[in-house]
Design a protein around this motif. Structure first.
Motif, PDB file in Angstrom:
ATOM      1  N   THR A 191       0.839  -1.263   0.064  1.00 18.75           N
ATOM      2  CA  THR A 191      -0.035  -0.089   0.003  1.00 18.75           C
ATOM      3  C   THR A 191       0.901   1.299  -0.099  1.00 18.75           C
ATOM      4  O   THR A 191       1.888   1.435   0.834  1.00 18.75           O
ATOM      5  CB  THR A 191      -1.101   0.106   1.155  1.00 18.75           C
ATOM      6  OG1 THR A 191      -1.854  -1.174   1.097  1.00 18.75           O
ATOM      7  CG2 THR A 191      -1.707   1.257   1.353  1.00 18.75           C
ATOM      8  N   LEU A 192       0.616   2.154  -1.160  1.00 21.56           N
ATOM      9  CA  LEU A 192       1.501   3.301  -1.069  1.00 21.56           C
ATOM     10  C   LEU A 192       0.402   4.437  -0.933  1.00 21.56           C
ATOM     11  O   LEU A 192      -0.634   4.336  -1.109  1.00 21.56           O
ATOM     12  CB  LEU A 192       1.969   3.370  -2.558  1.00 21.56           C
ATOM     13  CG  LEU A 192       3.233   2.353  -2.851  1.00 21.56           C
ATOM     14  CD1 LEU A 192       3.382   2.514  -4.410  1.00 21.56           C
ATOM     15  CD2 LEU A 192       4.230   2.342  -2.078  1.00 21.56           C
ATOM     16  N   CYS A 193       1.120   5.646  -0.428  1.00 22.59           N
ATOM     17  CA  CYS A 193       0.204   7.001  -0.351  1.00 22.59           C
ATOM     18  C   CYS A 193       0.868   8.230  -0.847  1.00 22.59           C
ATOM     19  O   CYS A 193       2.025   8.176  -1.042  1.00 22.59           O
ATOM     20  CB  CYS A 193       0.207   7.143   1.280  1.00 22.59           C
ATOM     21  SG  CYS A 193      -0.461   8.737   1.404  1.00 22.59           S
ATOM     22  N   TYR A 194       0.049   8.701  -1.659  1.00 22.44           N
ATOM     23  CA  TYR A 194       0.314  10.240  -2.260  1.00 22.44           C
ATOM     24  C   TYR A 194      -0.216  11.013  -1.442  1.00 22.44           C
ATOM     25  O   TYR A 194      -1.607  11.051  -1.187  1.00 22.44           O
ATOM     26  CB  TYR A 194      -0.060  10.100  -3.742  1.00 22.44           C
ATOM     27  CG  TYR A 194       0.155  11.546  -4.176  1.00 22.44           C
ATOM     28  CD1 TYR A 194       1.229  12.246  -4.422  1.00 22.44           C
ATOM     29  CD2 TYR A 194      -0.813  12.432  -4.648  1.00 22.44           C
ATOM     30  CE1 TYR A 194       1.690  13.313  -5.078  1.00 22.44           C
ATOM     31  CE2 TYR A 194      -0.859  13.705  -4.975  1.00 22.44           C
ATOM     32  CZ  TYR A 194       0.439  14.030  -5.170  1.00 22.44           C
ATOM     33  OH  TYR A 194       0.472  15.323  -5.724  1.00 22.44           O
ATOM     34  N   ARG A 195       0.419  12.141  -0.844  1.00 25.02           N
ATOM     35  CA  ARG A 195      -0.148  12.886   0.088  1.00 25.02           C
ATOM     36  C   ARG A 195      -0.122  14.537  -0.737  1.00 25.02           C
ATOM     37  O   ARG A 195       0.734  14.939  -1.205  1.00 25.02           O
ATOM     38  CB  ARG A 195       0.730  13.456   1.303  1.00 25.02           C
ATOM     39  CG  ARG A 195       0.393  14.463   2.126  1.00 25.02           C
ATOM     40  CD  ARG A 195       1.272  14.335   3.414  1.00 25.02           C
ATOM     41  NE  ARG A 195       0.985  15.214   4.368  1.00 25.02           N
ATOM     42  CZ  ARG A 195       0.253  15.286   5.511  1.00 25.02           C
ATOM     43  NH1 ARG A 195      -0.405  13.873   5.569  1.00 25.02           N
ATOM     44  NH2 ARG A 195      -0.189  16.312   6.274  1.00 25.02           N
TER      45      ARG A 195
END
Length: 128
Positions: free
Chosen positions: A7-11
């Motif tokens: 799981t990756l996150c772009y903020r």
């Protein structure tokens, strides 16, 4: 080799300096919703900022969730595609499955100090 889901996150940070129309709508509507929802936690008008509410008022951390309702329509407009990330042809391509809205800080009397973040989560398969 086994496959694992990563799981990756772009903020995405949105404040008064953002120039796109979508960002401006999210900024303005989240500020108005913040002012409205925070009245419950600041009935005496004792505090001037979101940070002060968090420090002194139990339950004020619920404002992240309460204010997020104001921007869910804008997120639906994205059709599950993360804004700002483009391929080499200039097209948006990266999809998200979930998001989390966060108030970074805000001032009840100054929209220029209102700053929020939207964290877009997406999954990919990795090899372990």
């Amino acid at each position: 080799m086994s496959q694992k889901i990563i799981t990756l996150c772009y903020r995405k940070i949105i404040d008064d300096s953002n120039s796109s129309h979508w960002d401006k709508f999210v900024h303005e509507d989240s500020f108005l919703e913040f002012k409205m929802q925070s009245q419950f936690y600041n009935q005496d008008g004792k505090y001037g900022t979101f940070a002060e509410l968090l420090m002194h008022v139990p339950g004020a951390d619920k404002l992240h969730f309460l204010v997020s309702a104001a921007i869910t329509g804008y997120l639906r407009q994205l059709n599950g595609i993360i804004p700002d990330i483009l391929d080499n042809l200039g097209r948006r391509f990266l999809t998200f499955e979930n998001f989390k809205f966060e108030i970074i800080n805000s001032d009840f009397n100054d929209i220029e100090k209102h700053k929020v973040a939207i964290n877009f989560f997406f999954e990919t398969i990795g090899v372990a």
